[in-house]
Design a protein around this motif. Structure first.
Motif, PDB file in Angstrom:
ATOM      1  N   GLY A 126       0.926  -1.291  -0.028  1.00 32.89           N
ATOM      2  CA  GLY A 126      -0.098   0.116  -0.144  1.00 32.89           C
ATOM      3  C   GLY A 126       1.066   1.484  -0.270  1.00 32.89           C
ATOM      4  N   ASP A 127       0.140   2.199  -0.279  1.00 31.88           N
ATOM      5  CA  ASP A 127       1.420   3.013   0.382  1.00 31.88           C
ATOM      6  C   ASP A 127       1.854   4.240   1.157  1.00 31.88           C
ATOM      7  OD1 ASP A 127      -1.762   6.292   0.381  1.00 31.88           O
ATOM      8  OD2 ASP A 127      -1.422   4.408   1.040  1.00 31.88           O
ATOM      9  N   GLU A 128       2.599   4.803   1.664  1.00 34.43           N
ATOM     10  CA  GLU A 128       3.539   5.016   2.799  1.00 34.43           C
ATOM     11  C   GLU A 128       2.430   4.856   4.310  1.00 34.43           C
ATOM     12  OE1 GLU A 128       6.703   4.854   2.638  1.00 34.43           O
ATOM     13  OE2 GLU A 128       6.834   4.619   4.650  1.00 34.43           O
ATOM     14  N   ARG A 129       1.666   6.181   3.478  1.00 26.53           N
ATOM     15  CA  ARG A 129       0.885   6.282   5.132  1.00 26.53           C
ATOM     16  C   ARG A 129       0.015   5.053   5.351  1.00 26.53           C
ATOM     17  NH1 ARG A 129      -3.939   7.120   5.372  1.00 26.53           N
ATOM     18  NH2 ARG A 129      -5.000   7.703   7.052  1.00 26.53           N
ATOM     19  N   GLY A 130      -0.666   4.625   4.560  1.00 25.97           N
ATOM     20  CA  GLY A 130      -1.228   2.654   5.070  1.00 25.97           C
ATOM     21  C   GLY A 130      -0.144   2.256   5.470  1.00 25.97           C
ATOM     22  N   ARG A 131       0.596   2.202   5.314  1.00 25.22           N
ATOM     23  CA  ARG A 131       2.335   1.495   5.867  1.00 25.22           C
ATOM     24  C   ARG A 131       2.758   1.829   7.063  1.00 25.22           C
ATOM     25  NH1 ARG A 131       6.971   1.009   1.880  1.00 25.22           N
ATOM     26  NH2 ARG A 131       5.288   0.552   1.030  1.00 25.22           N
ATOM     27  N   GLU A 132       2.739   3.251   7.390  1.00 26.86           N
ATOM     28  CA  GLU A 132       3.083   3.136   8.568  1.00 26.86           C
ATOM     29  C   GLU A 132       1.559   3.085   9.800  1.00 26.86           C
ATOM     30  OE1 GLU A 132       4.766   7.243   7.162  1.00 26.86           O
ATOM     31  OE2 GLU A 132       3.296   7.449   8.138  1.00 26.86           O
ATOM     32  N   VAL A 133       0.876   3.369   9.533  1.00 24.48           N
ATOM     33  CA  VAL A 133      -0.764   3.163   9.854  1.00 24.48           C
ATOM     34  C   VAL A 133      -0.377   2.010  10.626  1.00 24.48           C
ATOM     35  CG1 VAL A 133      -3.040   2.915  10.131  1.00 24.48           C
ATOM     36  CG2 VAL A 133      -1.565   5.103   9.336  1.00 24.48           C
ATOM     37  N   ALA A 134       0.013   1.077   9.506  1.00 25.53           N
ATOM     38  CA  ALA A 134      -0.826  -0.687  10.113  1.00 25.53           C
ATOM     39  C   ALA A 134       0.648  -1.210  11.080  1.00 25.53           C
ATOM     40  CB  ALA A 134      -0.859  -1.493   8.500  1.00 25.53           C
ATOM     41  N   ILE A 135       1.770  -0.835  11.113  1.00 26.99           N
ATOM     42  CA  ILE A 135       2.839  -1.420  11.298  1.00 26.99           C
ATOM     43  C   ILE A 135       2.873  -0.436  13.014  1.00 26.99           C
ATOM     44  CG2 ILE A 135       5.682  -1.106  11.895  1.00 26.99           C
ATOM     45  CD1 ILE A 135       4.438  -2.319   9.912  1.00 26.99           C
ATOM     46  N   ALA A 136       2.464   0.820  12.553  1.00 25.84           N
ATOM     47  CA  ALA A 136       1.974   1.231  14.284  1.00 25.84           C
ATOM     48  C   ALA A 136       0.782   0.921  14.816  1.00 25.84           C
ATOM     49  CB  ALA A 136       1.606   2.860  14.025  1.00 25.84           C
ATOM     50  N   GLY A 137       0.046   0.211  14.546  1.00 23.67           N
ATOM     51  CA  GLY A 137      -1.575  -0.472  14.562  1.00 23.67           C
ATOM     52  C   GLY A 137      -0.746  -1.630  15.593  1.00 23.67           C
ATOM     53  N   LEU A 138      -0.243  -2.542  14.987  1.00 23.78           N
ATOM     54  CA  LEU A 138       0.384  -3.335  15.289  1.00 23.78           C
ATOM     55  C   LEU A 138       1.732  -3.618  15.993  1.00 23.78           C
ATOM     56  CD1 LEU A 138       0.751  -6.390  11.921  1.00 23.78           C
ATOM     57  CD2 LEU A 138      -0.277  -6.279  13.657  1.00 23.78           C
ATOM     58  N   LYS A 139       2.109  -2.705  16.460  1.00 23.71           N
ATOM     59  CA  LYS A 139       3.433  -2.350  17.547  1.00 23.71           C
ATOM     60  C   LYS A 139       2.168  -1.959  18.860  1.00 23.71           C
ATOM     61  CE  LYS A 139       7.507  -2.002  15.037  1.00 23.71           C
ATOM     62  NZ  LYS A 139       8.017  -1.167  15.435  1.00 23.71           N
TER      63      LYS A 139
END
Lengths: 222, 138
Positions: A126-139
């Motif tokens: 996905g795009d950059e923002r989606g990636r940040e959101v996903a990783i932050a959510g998982l962590k």
């Protein structure tokens, strides 16, 4: 006896303790290669009489099996568990009817030798923002994931889970795109239409050789 | 002396799919079923009629290598090769199942020049229906 079988050095150093203060530790070590599939998780540190704790390393085969099982459980959790899905993809809570903006995949799991620390490699499309959101959510949901995993899997001690972003798939895709572009440029410079069919075959064979380099970045759980 | 009997029976059955070169599909759906051991990529038209398919097993991988992301990528490229020549520009992707093939096949599709309009996840989710298989003991 057990000295010849145990690779890690702390055990060989602590072997005199094990033999004097109760042979159970040594005997378990002997039984481990034969009946590893029935033994419970031997990752707990056993208290020996002098107070020095002996860490038992599970054998390699079991570590691999646990890693594979953790990967299956976590992937299943990502698909079915509502809490995790909202953490990774916040717009799912709005009922987006499964039209995704980013796709999260667990690309690999590494377990330490004593089954205490688990590194989960996550790849997000996905795009950059989606990636940040996903990783932050998982962590942010690491503790929740740990408790869920403990509920689903029968382990003596549930390991600590760390999420790491995995960029190897992205890198491999970029390299293949560059290679394809180079091949197209080379073939178009020859200026023959018939030859357009051939590069499709040769690019696949070349791709095999190139992917061996990227294989080292991609973690395969076999 | 015996005249050859023309085989028009296949057309009469209404199986339009036999006329492969006649169909021009500008928009289609790519289904990716990614399990842990294999990845199957199927290209259909908007209504769901299959145009072509490929899997990691048919792309020349055997055994444990079918489950790897590179195999998924090769399967995706094989599946959309026939369709790209027929001129498909946009596609919607439906992903089913866990597995490494999800990510890798998506990246391969995006790299091939087909425009991805939507990405959907259609993993079958029971509303607590059949009993799942027993837990694996590790």
């Amino acid at each position: 006896m057990s000295l010849s079988r145990s690779p890690p050095s702390p055990l060989t150093l602590a072997a005199p303790f094990a033999t004097t203060a109760g042979g159970n530790g040594g005997r378990h070590q002997l039984l481990l290669p034969h009946r590893s599939w029935t033994n419970p998780n031997l990752a707990a540190s056993t208290r020996v009489g002098g107070g020095a704790s002996v860490r038992c390393m599970a054998n390699q085969r079991r570590v691999k099996m646990v890693a594979k099982q953790i990967q299956r459980e976590l992937s299943d959790m990502l698909l079915t568990d509502k809490v995790l899905q909202y953490a990774v993809l916040p717009e799912a809570s709005l009922g987006a009817d499964r039209y995704l903006s980013s796709l999260t995949t667990i690309s690999g799991v590494e377990v330490s030798g004593d089954l205490q620390v688990v590194k989960v490699y996550v790849s997000v499309f996905g795009d950059e923002r989606g990636r940040e959101v996903a990783i932050a959510g998982l962590k942010s949901k690491a503790k929740y994931v740990r408790s869920e995993l403990g509920r689903r899997m029968k382990l003596r001690l549930t390991p600590e889970i760390r999420f790491i972003e995995d960029e190897s798939l992205e890198r491999g895709s970029r390299v293949l795109a560059i290679l394809d572009r180079l091949k197209e440029e080379k073939k178009s410079s020859k200026g023959n239409d018939v030859k357009q069919l051939e590069p499709l075959n040769s690019s696949e064979e070349d791709g095999d050789g190139d992917m061996d380099d990227e294989d080292e970045g991609i973690i395969y759980i076999k | 002396m015996t005249k050859a009997i023309p085989r028009i029976g296949s057309r009469r059955n209404g199986r339009i799919g036999s006329r492969k070169n006649g169909r021009r599909i500008p928009k289609g759906i790519i289904h990716v079923q990614a399990s842990f051991n294999n990845t199957i990529v199927t290209v259909t038209d908007v209504r769901g009629r299959v145009v072509s398919w490929a899997s990691a097993g048919t792309s020349g991988f055997k055994g444990t290598r079918r489950g790897t992301p590179y195999a998924a990528q090769a399967a995706a490229l094989n599946a959309i090769r026939t369709v790209v020549n027929q001129g498909m520009q946009r596609a919607e992707v439906m992903i089913k199942g866990p597995g490494l093939g999800r990510d890798a096949a998506l990246r391969a599709i995006r790299r091939s020049g087909i425009l991805l309009s939507f990405v959907r996840d259609v993993t079958p989710m029971p509303h607590n229906g059949c009993r799942p298989p027993k837990k694996r003991r590790v």
